[in-house]
Write a protein that holds these residues in place. Sequence first.
Motif, PDB file in Angstrom:
ATOM      1  N   CYS A 120      34.307  33.644  84.722  1.00  0.00           N
ATOM      2  CA  CYS A 120      34.704  34.773  83.796  1.00  0.00           C
ATOM      3  C   CYS A 120      35.936  34.916  82.828  1.00  0.00           C
ATOM      4  O   CYS A 120      36.283  35.185  82.266  1.00  0.00           O
ATOM      5  CB  CYS A 120      34.132  35.971  84.157  1.00  0.00           C
ATOM      6  SG  CYS A 120      32.772  36.353  84.635  1.00  0.00           S
ATOM      7  N   ASN A 128      29.890  45.428  90.325  1.00  0.00           N
ATOM      8  CA  ASN A 128      29.099  44.015  90.846  1.00  0.00           C
ATOM      9  C   ASN A 128      29.226  44.262  91.917  1.00  0.00           C
ATOM     10  O   ASN A 128      28.041  42.965  92.735  1.00  0.00           O
ATOM     11  CB  ASN A 128      30.566  42.668  89.927  1.00  0.00           C
ATOM     12  CG  ASN A 128      30.597  42.739  88.783  1.00  0.00           C
ATOM     13  OD1 ASN A 128      29.575  42.962  88.233  1.00  0.00           O
ATOM     14  ND2 ASN A 128      31.100  42.300  88.772  1.00  0.00           N
ATOM     15  N   PHE A 152      25.337  46.021  79.964  1.00  0.00           N
ATOM     16  CA  PHE A 152      25.071  44.395  80.588  1.00  0.00           C
ATOM     17  C   PHE A 152      25.543  45.087  82.044  1.00  0.00           C
ATOM     18  O   PHE A 152      25.107  44.393  82.657  1.00  0.00           O
ATOM     19  CB  PHE A 152      26.036  43.510  80.165  1.00  0.00           C
ATOM     20  CG  PHE A 152      27.922  44.106  80.102  1.00  0.00           C
ATOM     21  CD1 PHE A 152      28.522  45.090  79.441  1.00  0.00           C
ATOM     22  CD2 PHE A 152      28.691  43.863  81.352  1.00  0.00           C
ATOM     23  CE1 PHE A 152      29.777  45.901  79.639  1.00  0.00           C
ATOM     24  CE2 PHE A 152      29.660  44.656  81.710  1.00  0.00           C
ATOM     25  CZ  PHE A 152      30.333  45.245  81.020  1.00  0.00           C
ATOM     26  N   LYS A 179      28.110  33.368  81.447  1.00  0.00           N
ATOM     27  CA  LYS A 179      27.190  33.294  81.994  1.00  0.00           C
ATOM     28  C   LYS A 179      26.275  32.604  81.643  1.00  0.00           C
ATOM     29  O   LYS A 179      24.631  31.865  82.169  1.00  0.00           O
ATOM     30  CB  LYS A 179      26.193  34.785  81.939  1.00  0.00           C
ATOM     31  CG  LYS A 179      27.054  35.838  81.910  1.00  0.00           C
ATOM     32  CD  LYS A 179      26.595  37.308  82.087  1.00  0.00           C
ATOM     33  CE  LYS A 179      27.285  38.267  82.486  1.00  0.00           C
ATOM     34  NZ  LYS A 179      27.704  39.942  82.494  1.00  0.00           N
ATOM     35  N   HIS A 181      34.647  35.511  79.532  1.00  0.00           N
ATOM     36  CA  HIS A 181      33.867  37.455  80.618  1.00  0.00           C
ATOM     37  C   HIS A 181      32.547  36.512  80.514  1.00  0.00           C
ATOM     38  O   HIS A 181      32.085  35.513  80.967  1.00  0.00           O
ATOM     39  CB  HIS A 181      34.268  38.309  79.611  1.00  0.00           C
ATOM     40  CG  HIS A 181      36.069  38.811  80.201  1.00  0.00           C
ATOM     41  ND1 HIS A 181      35.721  39.339  81.967  1.00  0.00           N
ATOM     42  CD2 HIS A 181      36.642  39.569  79.543  1.00  0.00           C
ATOM     43  CE1 HIS A 181      37.219  39.553  81.810  1.00  0.00           C
ATOM     44  NE2 HIS A 181      38.033  39.866  80.635  1.00  0.00           N
TER      45      HIS A 181
HETATM   46  N1  GLN Z   1      33.742  39.715  84.237  1.00  0.00           N
HETATM   47  C1  GLN Z   1      33.615  41.227  83.417  1.00  0.00           C
HETATM   48  C2  GLN Z   1      31.979  41.760  84.603  1.00  0.00           C
HETATM   49  O1  GLN Z   1      31.583  40.945  85.213  1.00  0.00           O
HETATM   50  C3  GLN Z   1      32.750  40.414  82.237  1.00  0.00           C
HETATM   51  C4  GLN Z   1      31.665  41.012  81.978  1.00  0.00           C
HETATM   52  C5  GLN Z   1      31.640  41.458  80.950  1.00  0.00           C
HETATM   53  O2  GLN Z   1      32.397  40.281  79.389  1.00  0.00           O
HETATM   54  N2  GLN Z   1      30.920  42.107  79.740  1.00  0.00           N
HETATM   55  O3  GLN Z   1      32.143  43.235  84.416  1.00  0.00           O
END
Ligand code: GLN
Length: 330
Positions: A199, A171, A101, A72, A68
Amino acid sequence: MVSHDEARVVQEQLEDLHRRHLAIGDDDVVSFYPPEAVSERHRFGIATSNVDGTTWAIGDADHRFPLHSISKVFTYGLGLEDNGREATRERVGVEPSGDPFNSISFDEVNNRPFNPMINAGALVAANLVAGKDGEEKVARLLDRVRRYAGNPDLEIDQDVLAEQMVSNDRNLGLSYLMRSLGMLHGDIEENILVYLSVCSVTVTARELGAMGGTLANGGVNPHTGERAMAREHVRDVISVMSTCGMYDAAGQWASDVGIPAKSGVSGGIMFALPGYFGGGVFSPGLDVHGNSVRGINLCRELSEQFGLHVYADPAESRFGRIATPDRRRR
Ligand code: GLN
Protein backbone atom coordinates in the motif's frame (compact mmCIF):
# COMPACT_ATOMS: atom_id res chain seq x y z
CA MET A 1 0.09 2.10 -33.82
CA VAL A 2 -1.95 5.27 -33.44
CA SER A 3 -1.00 7.71 -36.22
CA HIS A 4 0.82 10.91 -35.43
CA ASP A 5 -2.18 13.06 -36.33
CA GLU A 6 -4.57 10.95 -34.29
CA ALA A 7 -2.18 11.08 -31.35
CA ARG A 8 -2.17 14.87 -31.48
CA VAL A 9 -5.96 15.05 -31.60
CA VAL A 10 -6.23 12.71 -28.60
CA GLN A 11 -3.64 14.75 -26.70
CA GLU A 12 -5.66 17.91 -27.29
CA GLN A 13 -8.89 16.25 -26.22
CA LEU A 14 -7.28 14.93 -23.05
CA GLU A 15 -5.77 18.31 -22.26
CA ASP A 16 -9.17 19.89 -22.69
CA LEU A 17 -10.76 17.31 -20.37
CA HIS A 18 -8.04 17.87 -17.80
CA ARG A 19 -8.36 21.67 -17.98
CA ARG A 20 -12.12 21.58 -17.54
CA HIS A 21 -12.10 19.17 -14.62
CA LEU A 22 -9.29 21.05 -12.93
CA ALA A 23 -11.43 24.18 -13.05
CA ILE A 24 -14.44 22.48 -11.45
CA GLY A 25 -14.52 23.13 -7.70
CA ASP A 26 -14.25 20.33 -5.18
CA ASP A 27 -17.72 20.73 -3.65
CA ASP A 28 -18.28 16.97 -3.62
CA VAL A 29 -15.04 16.30 -1.77
CA VAL A 30 -15.72 15.01 1.74
CA SER A 31 -12.21 14.01 2.84
CA PHE A 32 -8.52 13.67 2.14
CA TYR A 33 -6.35 10.75 3.21
CA PRO A 34 -4.45 11.46 5.29
CA PRO A 35 -6.19 14.75 6.26
CA GLU A 36 -2.93 16.66 5.63
CA ALA A 37 -3.25 15.74 1.95
CA VAL A 38 -5.64 18.69 1.76
CA SER A 39 -2.56 20.76 0.90
CA GLU A 40 -2.28 18.70 -2.30
CA ARG A 41 -5.87 19.35 -3.33
CA HIS A 42 -4.81 21.12 -6.54
CA ARG A 43 -2.89 18.08 -7.82
CA PHE A 44 -4.41 16.46 -10.86
CA GLY A 45 -2.66 14.14 -13.27
CA ILE A 46 -3.73 11.64 -15.89
CA ALA A 47 -1.79 9.23 -18.08
CA THR A 48 -2.73 6.40 -20.39
CA SER A 49 -0.65 3.62 -21.79
CA ASN A 50 -1.69 1.69 -24.88
CA VAL A 51 -0.78 -1.93 -25.47
CA ASP A 52 1.27 -0.73 -28.47
CA GLY A 53 3.34 1.48 -26.15
CA THR A 54 1.75 4.84 -27.05
CA THR A 55 1.32 7.05 -23.97
CA TRP A 56 -0.37 10.31 -23.10
CA ALA A 57 0.36 12.21 -19.91
CA ILE A 58 -1.29 15.43 -18.77
CA GLY A 59 -1.05 17.65 -15.68
CA ASP A 60 0.66 16.34 -12.53
CA ALA A 61 1.41 12.98 -14.15
CA ASP A 62 4.84 12.78 -12.46
CA HIS A 63 3.76 13.56 -8.92
CA ARG A 64 4.26 10.65 -6.47
CA PHE A 65 1.56 9.24 -4.20
CA PRO A 66 1.09 5.92 -2.36
CA LEU A 67 -0.75 3.10 -4.08
CA HIS A 68 -2.90 2.27 -1.07
CA SER A 69 -5.78 0.05 -2.15
CA ILE A 70 -4.66 -0.09 -5.77
CA SER A 71 -1.93 -2.42 -4.47
CA LYS A 72 -4.66 -4.99 -3.73
CA VAL A 73 -4.75 -5.79 -7.44
CA PHE A 74 -1.08 -6.80 -7.48
CA THR A 75 -1.19 -8.66 -4.17
CA TYR A 76 -4.16 -10.67 -5.39
CA GLY A 77 -2.40 -11.34 -8.71
CA LEU A 78 0.63 -12.82 -6.99
CA GLY A 79 -1.52 -14.77 -4.51
CA LEU A 80 -3.33 -16.32 -7.49
CA GLU A 81 -0.10 -17.23 -9.19
CA ASP A 82 1.31 -18.82 -6.07
CA ASN A 83 -1.79 -20.84 -5.24
CA GLY A 84 -3.83 -21.28 -8.42
CA ARG A 85 -7.41 -20.22 -9.06
CA GLU A 86 -9.19 -22.95 -7.09
CA ALA A 87 -7.16 -22.79 -3.89
CA THR A 88 -7.31 -18.99 -3.96
CA ARG A 89 -11.09 -19.02 -4.43
CA GLU A 90 -11.47 -21.19 -1.35
CA ARG A 91 -9.84 -18.48 0.73
CA VAL A 92 -11.22 -15.30 -0.89
CA GLY A 93 -14.36 -14.83 -3.00
CA VAL A 94 -15.08 -12.72 -6.07
CA GLU A 95 -18.42 -11.21 -5.04
CA PRO A 96 -18.95 -7.49 -4.50
CA SER A 97 -19.76 -6.84 -0.85
CA GLY A 98 -21.61 -3.56 -1.29
CA ASP A 99 -19.92 -2.49 1.95
CA PRO A 100 -17.21 0.12 2.57
CA PHE A 101 -13.61 -0.98 1.93
CA ASN A 102 -12.75 -1.49 5.60
CA SER A 103 -16.03 -3.06 6.71
CA ILE A 104 -16.07 -6.03 9.03
CA SER A 105 -18.21 -8.27 6.87
CA PHE A 106 -17.62 -11.73 5.44
CA ASP A 107 -19.22 -14.26 3.15
CA GLU A 108 -20.44 -16.41 6.01
CA VAL A 109 -21.79 -19.18 3.79
CA ASN A 110 -18.30 -19.85 2.43
CA ASN A 111 -16.33 -18.65 5.44
CA ARG A 112 -14.15 -16.21 3.48
CA PRO A 113 -13.96 -12.49 2.72
CA PHE A 114 -16.22 -11.40 -0.13
CA ASN A 115 -13.45 -10.28 -2.49
CA PRO A 116 -9.77 -9.28 -2.59
CA MET A 117 -10.42 -5.59 -3.37
CA ILE A 118 -11.64 -4.76 0.16
CA ASN A 119 -9.34 -4.86 3.17
CA ALA A 120 -10.51 -8.22 4.57
CA GLY A 121 -9.87 -9.95 1.24
CA ALA A 122 -6.60 -8.14 0.61
CA LEU A 123 -5.30 -9.27 3.99
CA VAL A 124 -6.09 -12.87 3.00
CA ALA A 125 -4.46 -12.30 -0.41
CA ALA A 126 -1.29 -11.08 1.36
CA ASN A 127 -1.51 -14.23 3.49
CA LEU A 128 -1.57 -16.31 0.28
CA VAL A 129 1.60 -14.80 -1.19
CA ALA A 130 4.45 -17.31 -0.96
CA GLY A 131 7.64 -16.54 0.97
CA LYS A 132 9.56 -17.89 3.94
CA ASP A 133 8.77 -14.74 5.93
CA GLY A 134 7.21 -11.30 5.59
CA GLU A 135 10.42 -9.83 4.23
CA GLU A 136 10.57 -12.29 1.37
CA LYS A 137 6.91 -11.73 0.54
CA VAL A 138 7.39 -7.96 0.46
CA ALA A 139 10.47 -8.37 -1.76
CA ARG A 140 8.52 -10.54 -4.21
CA LEU A 141 5.61 -8.10 -4.30
CA LEU A 142 7.90 -5.12 -4.76
CA ASP A 143 9.60 -6.88 -7.66
CA ARG A 144 6.19 -7.36 -9.28
CA VAL A 145 4.94 -3.80 -8.82
CA ARG A 146 8.20 -2.55 -10.31
CA ARG A 147 7.62 -4.68 -13.38
CA TYR A 148 4.02 -3.51 -13.76
CA ALA A 149 5.20 0.08 -13.60
CA GLY A 150 8.35 -0.48 -15.65
CA ASN A 151 10.38 1.28 -12.97
CA PRO A 152 12.99 -0.81 -11.09
CA ASP A 153 13.41 2.02 -8.58
CA LEU A 154 9.90 1.99 -7.10
CA GLU A 155 10.15 2.01 -3.33
CA ILE A 156 8.08 1.70 -0.18
CA ASP A 157 7.68 5.11 1.46
CA GLN A 158 8.73 4.28 5.01
CA ASP A 159 6.98 7.32 6.50
CA VAL A 160 3.69 6.31 4.90
CA LEU A 161 4.17 2.76 6.14
CA ALA A 162 5.01 3.82 9.70
CA GLU A 163 1.98 6.11 9.79
CA GLN A 164 -0.29 3.31 8.62
CA MET A 165 1.11 0.80 11.09
CA VAL A 166 0.09 3.04 13.99
CA SER A 167 -3.40 3.88 12.73
CA ASN A 168 -4.28 0.34 11.97
CA ASP A 169 -6.88 -0.79 14.50
CA ARG A 170 -9.42 -1.72 11.88
CA ASN A 171 -7.05 -4.02 9.96
CA LEU A 172 -5.91 -5.56 13.23
CA GLY A 173 -9.50 -6.14 14.29
CA LEU A 174 -10.34 -7.70 10.93
CA SER A 175 -7.26 -9.91 11.08
CA TYR A 176 -7.88 -11.26 14.57
CA LEU A 177 -11.48 -12.00 13.70
CA MET A 178 -10.50 -13.72 10.47
CA ARG A 179 -7.84 -15.81 12.19
CA SER A 180 -10.35 -16.93 14.81
CA LEU A 181 -12.67 -17.98 11.97
CA GLY A 182 -9.88 -19.86 10.19
CA MET A 183 -9.72 -17.43 7.26
CA LEU A 184 -6.23 -16.14 8.04
CA HIS A 185 -3.17 -17.97 9.34
CA GLY A 186 0.09 -17.15 11.05
CA ASP A 187 1.48 -13.96 12.46
CA ILE A 188 -1.02 -11.14 12.16
CA GLU A 189 1.41 -8.22 12.53
CA GLU A 190 3.69 -9.71 9.92
CA ASN A 191 0.81 -10.22 7.51
CA ILE A 192 -0.41 -6.65 7.97
CA LEU A 193 3.12 -5.41 7.37
CA VAL A 194 3.15 -7.25 4.03
CA TYR A 195 -0.21 -5.76 3.02
CA LEU A 196 0.61 -2.22 4.14
CA SER A 197 4.10 -2.28 2.63
CA VAL A 198 2.65 -2.63 -0.86
CA CYS A 199 0.00 0.00 0.00
CA SER A 200 2.94 2.33 0.78
CA VAL A 201 4.76 2.00 -2.54
CA THR A 202 4.65 5.39 -4.24
CA VAL A 203 3.93 5.78 -7.94
CA THR A 204 3.08 8.54 -10.40
CA ALA A 205 -0.04 8.70 -12.57
CA ARG A 206 2.24 7.92 -15.51
CA GLU A 207 3.44 4.74 -13.78
CA LEU A 208 -0.09 3.88 -12.76
CA GLY A 209 -1.05 4.18 -16.42
CA ALA A 210 1.72 1.73 -17.32
CA MET A 211 0.50 -0.66 -14.60
CA GLY A 212 -3.00 -0.56 -16.08
CA GLY A 213 -1.46 -0.92 -19.55
CA THR A 214 0.37 -4.04 -18.37
CA LEU A 215 -2.89 -5.61 -17.25
CA ALA A 216 -4.54 -4.60 -20.52
CA ASN A 217 -1.61 -6.19 -22.34
CA GLY A 218 -2.05 -9.66 -20.84
CA GLY A 219 0.44 -9.10 -18.01
CA VAL A 220 3.37 -7.85 -20.10
CA ASN A 221 4.52 -4.26 -19.64
CA PRO A 222 3.98 -2.64 -23.05
CA HIS A 223 7.05 -0.41 -22.64
CA THR A 224 9.67 -2.78 -21.25
CA GLY A 225 8.33 -6.08 -22.63
CA GLU A 226 8.76 -7.59 -19.16
CA ARG A 227 6.13 -9.94 -17.79
CA ALA A 228 4.62 -8.77 -14.49
CA MET A 229 2.13 -11.56 -13.96
CA ALA A 230 1.14 -14.93 -15.37
CA ARG A 231 -1.08 -14.56 -18.39
CA GLU A 232 -3.68 -17.10 -17.18
CA HIS A 233 -4.55 -14.99 -14.13
CA VAL A 234 -4.92 -11.62 -15.81
CA ARG A 235 -8.59 -12.26 -16.50
CA ASP A 236 -9.20 -13.20 -12.84
CA VAL A 237 -7.68 -9.95 -11.69
CA ILE A 238 -9.47 -7.73 -14.22
CA SER A 239 -12.78 -9.45 -13.45
CA VAL A 240 -12.67 -8.55 -9.76
CA MET A 241 -11.55 -5.04 -10.65
CA SER A 242 -14.67 -4.69 -12.76
CA THR A 243 -17.07 -6.02 -10.11
CA CYS A 244 -15.40 -4.85 -6.89
CA GLY A 245 -12.66 -2.34 -7.72
CA MET A 246 -14.45 0.85 -6.72
CA TYR A 247 -15.58 -0.37 -3.27
CA ASP A 248 -19.27 0.21 -2.60
CA ALA A 249 -19.54 2.43 -5.68
CA ALA A 250 -18.49 -0.39 -8.04
CA GLY A 251 -21.97 -0.75 -9.54
CA GLN A 252 -22.32 2.94 -10.22
CA TRP A 253 -18.87 3.03 -11.81
CA ALA A 254 -19.67 -0.04 -13.96
CA SER A 255 -22.80 1.62 -15.16
CA ASP A 256 -21.43 5.14 -15.71
CA VAL A 257 -17.83 4.48 -16.79
CA GLY A 258 -17.77 0.81 -17.73
CA ILE A 259 -14.00 0.21 -17.59
CA PRO A 260 -12.45 -2.24 -15.08
CA ALA A 261 -10.68 -0.11 -12.46
CA LYS A 262 -9.26 0.05 -8.96
CA SER A 263 -9.10 3.06 -6.67
CA GLY A 264 -7.09 3.92 -3.57
CA VAL A 265 -7.63 6.43 -0.75
CA SER A 266 -4.65 8.53 -1.78
CA GLY A 267 -6.80 9.60 -4.77
CA GLY A 268 -5.47 7.32 -7.48
CA ILE A 269 -7.53 5.29 -9.93
CA MET A 270 -6.00 2.70 -12.26
CA PHE A 271 -8.01 1.31 -15.14
CA ALA A 272 -7.47 -1.35 -17.77
CA LEU A 273 -9.32 -2.06 -20.97
CA PRO A 274 -8.08 -5.52 -22.06
CA GLY A 275 -6.45 -5.53 -25.46
CA TYR A 276 -6.45 -1.75 -25.74
CA PHE A 277 -4.99 0.40 -23.02
CA GLY A 278 -4.62 1.20 -19.34
CA GLY A 279 -4.60 4.46 -17.47
CA GLY A 280 -3.94 6.21 -14.20
CA VAL A 281 -5.57 9.28 -12.69
CA PHE A 282 -4.57 11.12 -9.54
CA SER A 283 -6.43 13.78 -7.59
CA PRO A 284 -6.59 13.54 -3.79
CA GLY A 285 -10.09 14.88 -2.97
CA LEU A 286 -12.30 11.92 -2.00
CA ASP A 287 -16.02 11.22 -2.02
CA VAL A 288 -17.95 9.32 0.66
CA HIS A 289 -16.74 5.99 -0.71
CA GLY A 290 -13.07 6.98 -0.58
CA ASN A 291 -12.81 7.40 -4.37
CA SER A 292 -11.20 10.40 -6.09
CA VAL A 293 -13.94 12.88 -7.01
CA ARG A 294 -12.08 14.45 -9.90
CA GLY A 295 -10.81 11.04 -10.98
CA ILE A 296 -14.32 9.64 -11.24
CA ASN A 297 -15.71 12.67 -13.01
CA LEU A 298 -12.89 12.72 -15.51
CA CYS A 299 -13.16 8.98 -16.21
CA ARG A 300 -16.91 9.26 -16.70
CA GLU A 301 -16.38 11.87 -19.39
CA LEU A 302 -13.38 10.12 -20.88
CA SER A 303 -15.47 6.98 -21.32
CA GLU A 304 -18.32 8.97 -22.82
CA GLN A 305 -16.15 11.01 -25.16
CA PHE A 306 -14.10 8.12 -26.52
CA GLY A 307 -16.88 5.53 -26.37
CA LEU A 308 -14.94 3.29 -23.98
CA HIS A 309 -17.77 1.69 -22.00
CA VAL A 310 -17.26 -2.04 -22.44
CA TYR A 311 -21.00 -2.74 -22.47
CA ALA A 312 -21.92 0.09 -24.82
CA ASP A 313 -23.52 -0.44 -28.20
CA PRO A 314 -20.60 -1.25 -30.54
CA ALA A 315 -21.83 1.50 -32.86
CA GLU A 316 -21.01 4.01 -30.12
CA SER A 317 -17.51 2.70 -29.57
CA ARG A 318 -14.74 4.98 -30.74
CA PHE A 319 -11.88 2.99 -29.20
CA GLY A 320 -9.95 3.26 -32.43
CA ARG A 321 -9.35 6.94 -31.79
CA ILE A 322 -7.38 6.29 -28.66
CA ALA A 323 -6.08 2.76 -29.14
CA THR A 324 -5.89 -0.03 -31.63
CA PRO A 325 -5.41 -3.57 -30.40
CA ASP A 326 -2.01 -5.00 -31.15
CA ARG A 327 -2.10 -8.65 -30.28
CA ARG A 328 1.47 -9.37 -31.38
CA ARG A 329 2.72 -7.80 -28.20
CA ARG A 330 0.47 -9.76 -25.87
N1 GLN B 1 -3.77 1.24 3.28
C1 GLN B 1 -5.14 1.53 3.44
C2 GLN B 1 -5.80 0.69 4.53
O1 GLN B 1 -5.69 -0.50 4.58
C3 GLN B 1 -5.77 1.29 2.11
C4 GLN B 1 -7.12 1.76 2.11
C5 GLN B 1 -7.62 2.21 0.78
O2 GLN B 1 -6.90 2.69 -0.12
N2 GLN B 1 -8.91 2.16 0.69
O3 GLN B 1 -6.47 1.21 5.37
